[in-house]
Design an enzyme around this catalytic site. Structure first.
Site, PDB file in Angstrom:
ATOM      1  N   LEU A   1       0.828  -1.204   0.000  1.00 59.20           N
ATOM      2  CA  LEU A   1       0.000   0.000   0.000  1.00 59.20           C
ATOM      3  C   LEU A   1       0.864   1.257   0.000  1.00 59.20           C
ATOM      4  O   LEU A   1       1.720   1.433   0.877  1.00 59.20           O
ATOM      5  CB  LEU A   1      -0.896   0.013   1.244  1.00 59.20           C
ATOM      6  CG  LEU A   1      -1.898  -1.127   1.378  1.00 59.20           C
ATOM      7  CD1 LEU A   1      -2.325  -1.281   2.827  1.00 59.20           C
ATOM      8  CD2 LEU A   1      -3.109  -0.883   0.489  1.00 59.20           C
ATOM      9  N   ASP A   2       0.639   2.119  -0.963  1.00 59.28           N
ATOM     10  CA  ASP A   2       1.245   3.439  -0.900  1.00 59.28           C
ATOM     11  C   ASP A   2       0.632   4.196   0.276  1.00 59.28           C
ATOM     12  O   ASP A   2      -0.488   3.892   0.714  1.00 59.28           O
ATOM     13  CB  ASP A   2       0.988   4.184  -2.212  1.00 59.28           C
ATOM     14  CG  ASP A   2       1.496   5.602  -2.183  1.00 59.28           C
ATOM     15  OD1 ASP A   2       2.664   5.809  -1.809  1.00 59.28           O
ATOM     16  OD2 ASP A   2       0.716   6.517  -2.509  1.00 59.28           O
ATOM     17  N   ALA A   3       1.354   5.199   0.774  1.00 60.72           N
ATOM     18  CA  ALA A   3       0.864   5.952   1.933  1.00 60.72           C
ATOM     19  C   ALA A   3       0.142   7.235   1.512  1.00 60.72           C
ATOM     20  O   ALA A   3      -1.088   7.346   1.639  1.00 60.72           O
ATOM     21  CB  ALA A   3       2.022   6.282   2.871  1.00 60.72           C
TER      22      ALA A   3
ATOM     23  N   THR B   1      -3.041   7.835  -0.936  1.00 63.36           N
ATOM     24  CA  THR B   1      -3.682   6.538  -1.110  1.00 63.36           C
ATOM     25  C   THR B   1      -4.396   6.142   0.181  1.00 63.36           C
ATOM     26  O   THR B   1      -5.584   5.821   0.162  1.00 63.36           O
ATOM     27  CB  THR B   1      -2.664   5.457  -1.515  1.00 63.36           C
ATOM     28  OG1 THR B   1      -2.050   5.822  -2.754  1.00 63.36           O
ATOM     29  CG2 THR B   1      -3.341   4.101  -1.674  1.00 63.36           C
TER      30      THR B   1
ATOM     31  N   ASP C   1      -1.594   5.685  -5.857  1.00 63.47           N
ATOM     32  CA  ASP C   1      -2.176   6.749  -6.683  1.00 63.47           C
ATOM     33  C   ASP C   1      -1.223   7.258  -7.758  1.00 63.47           C
ATOM     34  O   ASP C   1      -1.660   7.952  -8.682  1.00 63.47           O
ATOM     35  CB  ASP C   1      -2.574   7.935  -5.796  1.00 63.47           C
ATOM     36  CG  ASP C   1      -1.365   8.678  -5.260  1.00 63.47           C
ATOM     37  OD1 ASP C   1      -0.604   8.077  -4.474  1.00 63.47           O
ATOM     38  OD2 ASP C   1      -1.156   9.834  -5.646  1.00 63.47           O
TER      39      ASP C   1
END
Length: 233
Positions: free
Chosen positions: A9-11, A14, A185
């Site tokens: 997961l991007d932070a 996102t 994103d």
């Protein structure tokens, strides 16, 4: 049926509402310097800063500047644009202090992570600055659901480089690439990074932008829609 076991997961933009956090942090970092020289803080200054920062982060992703250089250069360039004399190092320290305390989440982020964590390993992968990224995760409601956080500053390489993902998988032994997906994103760092790593990708595109430059496996406009990709039925 579960399609993926490991979710990368991007932070920022996102899971975390980075724009909100950035606005708070910049105001705190530069307002005193600006006001001492007769310049009121404004939304226009925030827009100017974001243009400078986005340009430098893009350069960083291409290995064109170090993260240490980026941190002060963004304030040097902002002060030069505004014809202000200021201490870029001090501004950066103040900025990071506030950013680390600003654990705002995007709509649906907490619920998604909670649901996914029952069956999947969730790992954050980010090009952000280590001290603020670790601190924000510690403060956020996501902390119970996230197993790992991999920050480019700690790994010594950044998304979209294949080396970044190689180091992630060296730590997360036992997870197959064909059972791994990245959600992010940014086409340039997240999606291209996933392509470089040979894993599936999901582009979080809430603004419904158009792109024909980077291949992605899935596209969603709301975080809630990602769950059905991981668990298709």
């Amino acid at each position: 049926m579960q399609r993926y076991d490991l979710i990368l997961l991007d932070a920022d933009r996102t899971l975390f509402d980075f724009d909100h956090a950035q606005s708070d942090a910049l105001r705190f970092a530069v307002s005193d310097t600006l006001s001492s020289q007769g310049i009121p803080y404004s939304e226009e200054i925030l827009t100017q800063y974001r243009t400078i920062s986005d340009k430098l982060w893009s350069l960083y992703e291409k290995d064109g500047i170090s993260q240490k250089e980026l941190q002060t250069k963004r304030f040097d360039e902002l002060y030069a644009l505004l014809h202000v004399i200021g201490d870029a190092d001090a501004a950066n320290r103040h900025y990071l202090d506030v950013l680390g305390e600003s654990a705002y989440l995007l709509d649906g982020a907490e619920d998604l992570c909670k649901k996914l964590s029952h069956s999947c390993r969730l790992s954050i992968i980010t090009n952000g600055i280590s001290r603020s990224q670790h601190r924000r995760l510690e403060k956020s409601e996501l902390k119970p659901y996230i197993s790992d956080i991999f920050v480019s500053e700690d790994l010594g390489c950044q998304k979209p480089q294949k080396e970044f993902f190689d180091r992630v998988f060296q730590t997360l032994k036992g997870y197959a690439k064909d059972r791994t997906i990245i959600l992010g994103d940014s086409l340039a760092s997240d999606i291209q990074g996933g392509n470089n790593a040979g894993i599936d990708t999901c582009w979080f595109n809430p603004k419904r932008q158009i792109s024909d430059s980077v291949r992605f496996t899935y596209e969603i406009h709301k975080l809630q829609d990602f769950y059905s990709i991981v668990f298709p039925g």
